[in-house]
Write a protein that holds these residues in place. Structure first.
Motif, PDB file in Angstrom:
ATOM      1  N   LEU A 115      11.214   4.714   2.982  1.00 34.90           N
ATOM      2  CA  LEU A 115      12.048   4.006   3.952  1.00 34.90           C
ATOM      3  C   LEU A 115      11.211   3.126   4.880  1.00 34.90           C
ATOM      4  CD1 LEU A 115      14.627   6.813   4.829  1.00 34.90           C
ATOM      5  CD2 LEU A 115      14.951   4.812   3.355  1.00 34.90           C
ATOM      6  N   ILE A 116      10.014   3.571   5.222  1.00 34.69           N
ATOM      7  CA  ILE A 116       9.122   2.746   6.041  1.00 34.69           C
ATOM      8  C   ILE A 116       8.691   1.510   5.255  1.00 34.69           C
ATOM      9  CG2 ILE A 116       6.818   2.648   7.106  1.00 34.69           C
ATOM     10  CD1 ILE A 116       7.255   5.590   7.932  1.00 34.69           C
ATOM     11  N   ALA A 117       8.345   1.693   3.974  1.00 32.96           N
ATOM     12  CA  ALA A 117       7.937   0.550   3.136  1.00 32.96           C
ATOM     13  C   ALA A 117       9.071  -0.457   3.013  1.00 32.96           C
ATOM     14  CB  ALA A 117       7.498   1.039   1.754  1.00 32.96           C
ATOM     15  N   VAL A 118      10.278   0.020   2.788  1.00 36.79           N
ATOM     16  CA  VAL A 118      11.425  -0.882   2.664  1.00 36.79           C
ATOM     17  C   VAL A 118      11.753  -1.524   4.011  1.00 36.79           C
ATOM     18  CG1 VAL A 118      13.893  -0.967   2.141  1.00 36.79           C
ATOM     19  CG2 VAL A 118      12.344   0.255   0.624  1.00 36.79           C
ATOM     20  N   GLY A 119      11.581  -0.774   5.090  1.00 37.79           N
ATOM     21  CA  GLY A 119      11.798  -1.345   6.419  1.00 37.79           C
ATOM     22  C   GLY A 119      10.812  -2.464   6.728  1.00 37.79           C
ATOM     23  N   LEU A 120       9.545  -2.257   6.387  1.00 36.58           N
ATOM     24  CA  LEU A 120       8.555  -3.316   6.568  1.00 36.58           C
ATOM     25  C   LEU A 120       8.869  -4.525   5.690  1.00 36.58           C
ATOM     26  CD1 LEU A 120       5.244  -1.274   6.769  1.00 36.58           C
ATOM     27  CD2 LEU A 120       6.173  -2.759   8.530  1.00 36.58           C
ATOM     28  N   VAL A 144       0.837  -1.201   0.000  1.00 35.49           N
ATOM     29  CA  VAL A 144       0.000   0.000   0.000  1.00 35.49           C
ATOM     30  C   VAL A 144       0.871   1.250   0.000  1.00 35.49           C
ATOM     31  CG1 VAL A 144      -1.639   1.344   1.389  1.00 35.49           C
ATOM     32  CG2 VAL A 144      -2.019  -1.095   1.025  1.00 35.49           C
ATOM     33  N   LEU A 145       1.915   1.264   0.821  1.00 32.69           N
ATOM     34  CA  LEU A 145       2.822   2.417   0.849  1.00 32.69           C
ATOM     35  C   LEU A 145       3.518   2.607  -0.494  1.00 32.69           C
ATOM     36  CD1 LEU A 145       4.430   2.141   4.392  1.00 32.69           C
ATOM     37  CD2 LEU A 145       2.818   3.857   3.583  1.00 32.69           C
ATOM     38  N   THR A 201       2.319   1.864  -3.380  1.00 32.85           N
ATOM     39  CA  THR A 201       1.316   2.411  -4.293  1.00 32.85           C
ATOM     40  C   THR A 201       1.178   3.915  -4.090  1.00 32.85           C
ATOM     41  OG1 THR A 201       0.133   0.309  -4.193  1.00 32.85           O
ATOM     42  CG2 THR A 201      -1.075   2.195  -5.056  1.00 32.85           C
ATOM     43  N   ILE A 202       1.155   4.348  -2.846  1.00 23.44           N
ATOM     44  CA  ILE A 202       1.074   5.786  -2.547  1.00 23.44           C
ATOM     45  C   ILE A 202       2.327   6.498  -3.044  1.00 23.44           C
ATOM     46  CG2 ILE A 202       0.986   7.485  -0.668  1.00 23.44           C
ATOM     47  CD1 ILE A 202      -0.677   5.370   0.899  1.00 23.44           C
ATOM     48  N   ILE A 203       3.489   5.902  -2.820  1.00 24.46           N
ATOM     49  CA  ILE A 203       4.749   6.496  -3.263  1.00 24.46           C
ATOM     50  C   ILE A 203       4.769   6.617  -4.776  1.00 24.46           C
ATOM     51  CG2 ILE A 203       7.248   6.117  -3.410  1.00 24.46           C
ATOM     52  CD1 ILE A 203       6.948   4.721  -0.627  1.00 24.46           C
ATOM     53  N   ASN A 204       4.323   5.572  -5.470  1.00 23.92           N
ATOM     54  CA  ASN A 204       4.300   5.614  -6.925  1.00 23.92           C
ATOM     55  C   ASN A 204       3.408   6.749  -7.419  1.00 23.92           C
ATOM     56  OD1 ASN A 204       4.837   4.587  -9.620  1.00 23.92           O
ATOM     57  ND2 ASN A 204       2.716   3.889  -9.590  1.00 23.92           N
ATOM     58  N   LYS A 205       2.258   6.927  -6.813  1.00 26.08           N
ATOM     59  CA  LYS A 205       1.353   8.003  -7.194  1.00 26.08           C
ATOM     60  C   LYS A 205       1.991   9.371  -6.966  1.00 26.08           C
ATOM     61  CE  LYS A 205      -2.518  10.141  -8.051  1.00 26.08           C
ATOM     62  NZ  LYS A 205      -2.714  10.588  -9.398  1.00 26.08           N
ATOM     63  N   LYS A 206       2.659   9.533  -5.824  1.00 30.01           N
ATOM     64  CA  LYS A 206       3.281  10.828  -5.514  1.00 30.01           C
ATOM     65  C   LYS A 206       4.481  11.108  -6.409  1.00 30.01           C
ATOM     66  CE  LYS A 206       1.581  11.485  -0.910  1.00 30.01           C
ATOM     67  NZ  LYS A 206       0.829  12.703  -1.049  1.00 30.01           N
ATOM     68  N   VAL A 207       5.254  10.076  -6.730  1.00 32.47           N
ATOM     69  CA  VAL A 207       6.415  10.265  -7.603  1.00 32.47           C
ATOM     70  C   VAL A 207       5.949  10.615  -9.012  1.00 32.47           C
ATOM     71  CG1 VAL A 207       8.302   9.000  -8.738  1.00 32.47           C
ATOM     72  CG2 VAL A 207       8.048   8.898  -6.270  1.00 32.47           C
ATOM     73  N   LYS A 208       4.860   9.987  -9.460  1.00 34.81           N
ATOM     74  CA  LYS A 208       4.328  10.271 -10.790  1.00 34.81           C
ATOM     75  C   LYS A 208       3.786  11.684 -10.906  1.00 34.81           C
ATOM     76  CE  LYS A 208       1.139   7.466 -12.003  1.00 34.81           C
ATOM     77  NZ  LYS A 208       0.204   6.416 -12.420  1.00 34.81           N
ATOM     78  N   SER A 209       3.157  12.171  -9.840  1.00 35.01           N
ATOM     79  CA  SER A 209       2.452  13.446  -9.930  1.00 35.01           C
ATOM     80  C   SER A 209       3.286  14.659  -9.507  1.00 35.01           C
ATOM     81  CB  SER A 209       1.166  13.391  -9.103  1.00 35.01           C
ATOM     82  OG  SER A 209       1.473  13.178  -7.748  1.00 35.01           O
ATOM     83  N   ASN A 210       4.426  14.468  -8.865  1.00 31.78           N
ATOM     84  CA  ASN A 210       5.242  15.589  -8.402  1.00 31.78           C
ATOM     85  C   ASN A 210       6.517  15.707  -9.234  1.00 31.78           C
ATOM     86  OD1 ASN A 210       3.406  16.120  -6.361  1.00 31.78           O
ATOM     87  ND2 ASN A 210       4.485  14.873  -4.879  1.00 31.78           N
ATOM     88  N   ASP A 211       6.972  16.951  -9.396  1.00 24.50           N
ATOM     89  CA  ASP A 211       8.224  17.180 -10.115  1.00 24.50           C
ATOM     90  C   ASP A 211       9.436  17.058  -9.211  1.00 24.50           C
ATOM     91  OD1 ASP A 211       6.879  17.606 -12.483  1.00 24.50           O
ATOM     92  OD2 ASP A 211       6.742  19.784 -12.190  1.00 24.50           O
TER      93      ASP A 211
END
Length: 143
Positions: free
Chosen positions: A125-130, A101-102, A104-114
């Motif tokens: 880092l939290i997603a990778v830690g989990l 889930v994290l 997916t959120i990161i992918n959305k934010k990376v796609k939409s932000n410059d």
């Protein structure tokens, strides 16, 4: 060869690829964050997308395997009393769900932000830690 063994081998095989993608994701994320401009590049967008896709594929394969085990009559009382079974049937799937889930959120934010923000990096880092916590290192690498 039965379906469960096929899924188990696929799940283990994709685990190696997921480790490589996660390492590339962390390197790309930190490179962009500590880079001169902080602008999101194409490499970060693509590696985030592929990491997210493989997180989801791994999760779906794992859920099918989990359902197959539960239909065989798994006793949850015994699972919760045994640390190895609890990790396999409770902690591992739940942590991987949150990591997917994290991602997916990161992918959305990376796609939409410059540019990348500290929140995206912390979430990554939290997603990778989990992912690192829930990864069955001894089962995959046979310690």
């Amino acid at each position: 060869m039965d379906l469960y063994k096929i899924l188990l081998n696929a799940h283990k095989g994709f685990a190696y690829l997921e480790l490589a993608l996660t390492a590339l994701f962390i390197i790309a994320l930190l490179t962009v964050m500590f880079g001169y401009s902080g602008k999101v590049n194409k490499f970060l967008k693509k590696i985030t997308l592929f990491t997210m896709i493989f997180f989801h594929v791994q999760f779906l394969i794992g859920i099918v395997m989990l359902i197959m085990n539960f239909t065989k009559g798994l006793d949850m009382g015994a699972v919760m009393k045994n640390a190895d079974l609890r990790f396999q049937y409770v902690e591992h799937p739940f942590s991987m769900l949150i990591a997917a889930v994290l991602m997916t959120i990161i992918n959305k934010k990376v796609k939409s932000n410059d540019t990348i923000s500290l929140g995206i990096v912390i979430m990554g880092l939290i997603a990778v830690g989990l992912f690192a916590f829930a990864f069955p290192w001894t089962r995959v690498f046979g310690a």
